[in-house]
Design a protein around this motif. Structure first.
Motif, short mmCIF file in Angstrom:
data_model
loop_
_atom_site.label_atom_id
_atom_site.label_comp_id
_atom_site.label_asym_id
_atom_site.label_seq_id
_atom_site.Cartn_x
_atom_site.Cartn_y
_atom_site.Cartn_z
N ARG A 43 46.94 39.45 43.91
CA ARG A 43 45.48 39.51 43.79
C ARG A 43 45.01 38.60 42.66
O ARG A 43 45.78 38.23 41.79
N GLY A 44 43.73 38.26 42.71
CA GLY A 44 43.17 37.41 41.67
C GLY A 44 43.26 35.94 42.04
O GLY A 44 43.70 35.57 43.13
N PRO A 45 42.85 35.08 41.13
CA PRO A 45 42.85 33.64 41.41
C PRO A 45 44.26 33.09 41.58
O PRO A 45 45.21 33.56 40.95
N SER A 46 44.38 32.09 42.44
CA SER A 46 45.68 31.45 42.66
C SER A 46 46.00 30.50 41.51
O SER A 46 45.13 29.85 40.94
#
Length: 218
Positions: free
Chosen positions: A200-203
């Motif tokens: 989850r979250g930004p790559s």
């Protein structure tokens, strides 16, 4: 005369950073569980390249008769030596680089490449050496990050690899394609699973990962 031998790697600042970050990631990022998955069922005599600070050692099954672990960076090799003493299987830690393994041909039942193919100086040569030291039909276990599937992040990765990323992160390259490189070196991919880390979250440039197995072709 060069400051360091051609069969060594010298990144002391990055090595200390990596040792701290990798230890924290064992539980926080779930890397420990991935190491368990990577090594499940492996047996016999094993060659591990780029052993780092030895975090794989605790996950080797007792069916493994010996691990020969190659680590070129002296700071990480010292940490790996301590981890080897705590392992439940025999671990022989040796200096050297993946591109010129100081080992006999067809001497191993399995090989392990774990978060290392991004950093080797010559990826085809390193995989060719693994192919050489494995017995015909032997298995390669791999856990790596690599090229993003989308063109946007892939372009970012390539730009980073040409500029600052390898210098900042111990020779790491983010845009390599481990599956393609493994197949080109004479292995047959038998199973693999792609995933993103963190989920989850930004790559991140290193978020695109793959875990799997391959067989050495005769």
């Amino acid at each position: 005369m060069p400051a360091h031998a051609p069969d060594s790697v010298h990144h002391p600042c990055f090595a200390r950073f990596y040792a701290r970050a990798s230890t924290a990631a064992e539980t926080r990022a779930g890397i420990g569980a991935l190491r368990e998955e990577l090594l499940l069922g492996v047996s016999g005599r094993v060659i591990e390249i780029g052993a780092g600070n030895g975090l794989n050692f605790a996950h080797y099954p007792r069916a493994v008769s010996e691990v020969v672990a190659v680590e070129p960076e002296s700071t990480l090799r010292r940490l790996a030596a301590s981890a080897a003493l705590r392992a439940e299987v025999p671990v022989d830690l040796v200096p050297g680089v993946a591109e010129a393994l100081p080992l006999k041909s067809e001497a191993f039942d399995a090989a392990v490449a774990s978060l290392v193919l991004c950093t080797v100086r010559n990826l085809p040569r390193a995989l060719s050496e693994l192919h050489r030291v494995l017995r015909p039909g032997a298995e390669l276990r791999f856990l790596e990050h690599g090229l993003a599937p989308g063109p946007g992040m892939a372009s970012v990765q390539r730009a980073l690899d040409r500029t600052v990323w390898p210098r900042l992160f111990g020779g790491c390259h983010t845009a390599r394609d481990p599956l393609a490189a493994i197949e080109a070196a004479g292995f047959r991919i038998t199973a693999h699973r792609s995933f993103r880390l963190p989920e989850r979250g930004p790559s991140l440039p290193t978020s695109y990962c793959v875990i799997g197995t391959a067989r050495r072709r005769d």
